[in-house]
Design a protein around this motif. Structure first.
Motif, PDB file in Angstrom:
ATOM      1  N   THR A  91      33.831  31.957  26.106  1.00 19.29           N
ATOM      2  CA  THR A  91      32.643  31.769  26.924  1.00 19.29           C
ATOM      3  C   THR A  91      32.162  30.331  26.806  1.00 19.29           C
ATOM      4  OG1 THR A  91      31.980  34.078  26.645  1.00 19.29           O
ATOM      5  CG2 THR A  91      30.267  32.529  27.301  1.00 19.29           C
ATOM      6  N   ALA A 114      32.782  36.413  34.687  1.00 17.95           N
ATOM      7  CA  ALA A 114      31.478  37.036  34.491  1.00 17.95           C
ATOM      8  C   ALA A 114      30.492  35.920  34.162  1.00 17.95           C
ATOM      9  CB  ALA A 114      31.523  38.047  33.348  1.00 17.95           C
ATOM     10  N   THR A 149      32.448  33.554  31.485  1.00 17.46           N
ATOM     11  CA  THR A 149      33.463  34.196  30.653  1.00 17.46           C
ATOM     12  C   THR A 149      34.571  34.722  31.554  1.00 17.46           C
ATOM     13  OG1 THR A 149      31.728  34.948  29.157  1.00 17.46           O
ATOM     14  CG2 THR A 149      33.854  36.011  28.935  1.00 17.46           C
ATOM     15  N   ILE A 173      37.157  37.529  32.655  1.00 12.26           N
ATOM     16  CA  ILE A 173      37.226  38.991  32.511  1.00 12.26           C
ATOM     17  C   ILE A 173      38.573  39.488  32.951  1.00 12.26           C
ATOM     18  CG2 ILE A 173      34.778  39.456  32.649  1.00 12.26           C
ATOM     19  CD1 ILE A 173      35.122  40.109  35.595  1.00 12.26           C
TER      20      ILE A 173
END
Length: 66
Positions: free
Chosen positions: A21, A53, A64, A66
């Motif tokens: 992230t 995300a 992030t 996914i």
């Protein structure tokens, strides 16, 4: 323009794959994408593909894979 967006999307994906992230600011630094519009186009490309995300913490947008 489409080719540039795709290339930048690959840079963003690689940065997130390596770094986990990251904030938008950190992505920009890691990828060395200079123009905000180019960075946001790449993020949009990956978001449309369902690969990202997003969350916002204290006014900072974090991204992030996914």
């Amino acid at each position: 323009m489409i080719e540039l967006i795709g290339t930048n999307a690959g840079l963003v994906w690689s940065a997130l794959n390596e770094g986990g992230t990251l904030s938008v600011k950190a992505i920009k630094k890691a990828t060395k994408i200079k123009a905000d519009k180019d960075l946001y186009a790449a993020l949009g490309w990956l978001a449309k593909e369902g690969k990202l995300a997003f969350d916002e913490i204290e006014g900072e947008i974090n991204v992030t894979l996914i």
